[in-house]
Enzyme design. Structure first.
Site, PDB file in Angstrom:
ATOM      1  CE  LYS A  52      -3.647   0.329   2.883  1.00 22.33           C
ATOM      2  NZ  LYS A  52      -4.286   0.301   3.985  1.00 22.33           N
ATOM      3  CG  HIS A  53       2.247   2.212   2.992  1.00 22.86           C
ATOM      4  ND1 HIS A  53       2.017   1.265   3.523  1.00 22.86           N
ATOM      5  CD2 HIS A  53       1.377   3.116   3.344  1.00 22.86           C
ATOM      6  CE1 HIS A  53       1.054   1.260   4.519  1.00 22.86           C
ATOM      7  NE2 HIS A  53       0.817   2.529   4.136  1.00 22.86           N
ATOM      8  CG  LEU A  54       4.330   5.806  -2.929  1.00 22.01           C
ATOM      9  CD1 LEU A  54       4.235   7.137  -3.577  1.00 22.01           C
ATOM     10  CD2 LEU A  54       3.941   4.901  -3.998  1.00 22.01           C
TER      11      LEU A  54
END
Length: 404
Positions: free
Chosen positions: A317-319
């Site tokens: 979900k995260h970069l």
């Protein structure tokens, strides 16, 4: 030397050729109370969380342990291999990184980060803070900063992704009316909190709109078809982004001195998923860390990639830090096709006493936006071209810094 001289000329031409830059320069000349913010307040979810989650959870918080923070050499509570977007924006502003508000002994002289993983605009999820609770926490602590610091500060937001992910999971086939109604509830909740913050002296608001949520590795993997983005979460995000921009324009007309920057994160992620190599990533499909077909879940030290900078997503979900750095540059200094009506650098210097004139400009800009939503549309192609130009300048800057 010839290359750098031509690059400098190109940058000057780009700035002078942009009519918005002429307008901005004229506004600065006309108004005397030019602001230079030295304070940053951050609200949102896990994408902006600088470590708040570890202070409220009774369970293990993965972001507080490796492989999170692997690029920095230590886990810091950030949901990435390294730095996150607010870290870079603080650096561009010339101030130190903004600490999590729940770290009671931290130095809050330049602001506070209220964002926390799993935050929502609606409901009351456990072991997190909703947007309303974050704003309450800000109100409880606002006297840490002078009224002038609060009025000149930048208020940065990324919120509601978990609202729509949860909604899509629990309502797989909603009607158009149901979708619109839910988006309306989320926007109304955001509006209420913005007005509370405005009432505390805030004037400069910066929004990173929602990503195409159906393109997140965790969402695609859960859906079972990893080759395509999941339609409903992305559709909800797109409806939200449209309503959010309309809200900001309306608030700029209703509230004296209300100013904003609106970054099209949706298109940035969409472009990098589709054409990842154009933006220096080896893949925009799979995450660097995790298990499953696109590494969408269960990030751990046993399944982390060797080179996070090759990936857009660190976990499901995260970069990655590299993804966050590119986003930070776009928010800070990109063109109106990507962030408007002001980028953050412009918002930083924008005089506090601009009211109706600015609102009229903002409304006109929004009214002229094309309605197409497909990636093939002229609007998105222009955005991609603008992002590619900004990406090119960003890569040259990195190379120049290395040579120096």
């Amino acid at each position: 030397m010839w290359f750098m001289a031509n690059l400098t000329r190109r940058r000057r031409f780009t700035i002078m050729a942009n009519p918005k830059s002429h307008l901005f320069s004229l506004l600065l000349l006309h108004f005397s109370t030019v602001s230079l913010a030295q304070t940053l307040f951050v609200f949102g979810d896990g994408l902006y969380d600088a470590g708040n989650k570890q202070f409220v959870s009774s369970n293990r918080v993965d972001a507080s342990f490796p492989p999170y923070g692997i690029t920095l050499g230590e886990a810091t509570g950030r949901w990435s291999d390294g730095r996150i977007v607010p870290d870079y924006l603080a650096s561009f502003m010339g101030i130190s990184q903004i600490p999590p508000i729940l770290h009671g002994t931290a130095d809050f002289s330049h602001g506070a980060n209220f964002a926390i993983a799993d935050a929502t605009a609606l409901g009351s999820p456990p072991e997190t803070m909703t947007l309303s609770q974050q704003v309450i926490k800000f109100s409880e602590n606002k006297n840490k900063w002078t009224p002038q610091a609060r009025s000149e500060a930048i208020y940065l937001f990324y919120i509601a992704s978990d609202d729509y992910l949860n909604y899509a999971k629990n309502n797989p086939n909603p009607s158009d009316d149901q979708k619109q109604a839910f988006v309306g509830r989320v926007i109304a909740a955001i509006e209420a909190e913005l007005k509370v913050i405005y009432g505390s002296g805030a004037r400069k608001f910066a929004f990173q709109n929602l990503a195409p949520l159906g393109c997140l590795p965790a969402v695609k993997q859960a859906n079972g078809n990893v080759q395509e983005c999941v339609r409903l979460p992305s559709e909800m995000a797109e409806l939200h982004n449209k309503k959010l921009l309309q809200l900001l324009v309306e608030l700029s007309r209703q509230l004296s001195g209300f100013q904003y920057s609106f970054y099209d994160f949706f298109s940035s992620i969409q472009n990098r998923v589709i054409k990842s190599k154009t933006y220096t990533f080896e893949t925009g499909m799979a995450a660097c860390c995790g298990t499953g077909s696109v590494n969408g879940t269960s990030c751990s030290t046993s399944n982390v990639c060797a080179k996070p900078e090759d990936y857009l997503f660190f976990d499901g979900k995260h970069l990655t830090q590299e993804g966050n750095l590119q986003v930070g540059h776009l928010i800070w200094g990109s063109d109106p096709e990507v962030v408007g009506p002001n980028n953050l650098r412009e918002l930083l210097f924008l005089p506090l006493d601009i009211t109706v004139t600015l609102a009229d400009i903002q409304e006109a800009m929004v009214a002229t936006m094309p309605r197409q939503i497909k990636i093939e549309s002229l609007y998105d192609i222009k955005k991609m071209e603008a992002e590619m130009e900004n990406q090119w300048l960003y890569e040259v800057d990195k190379a120049t810094s290395f040579l120096i």
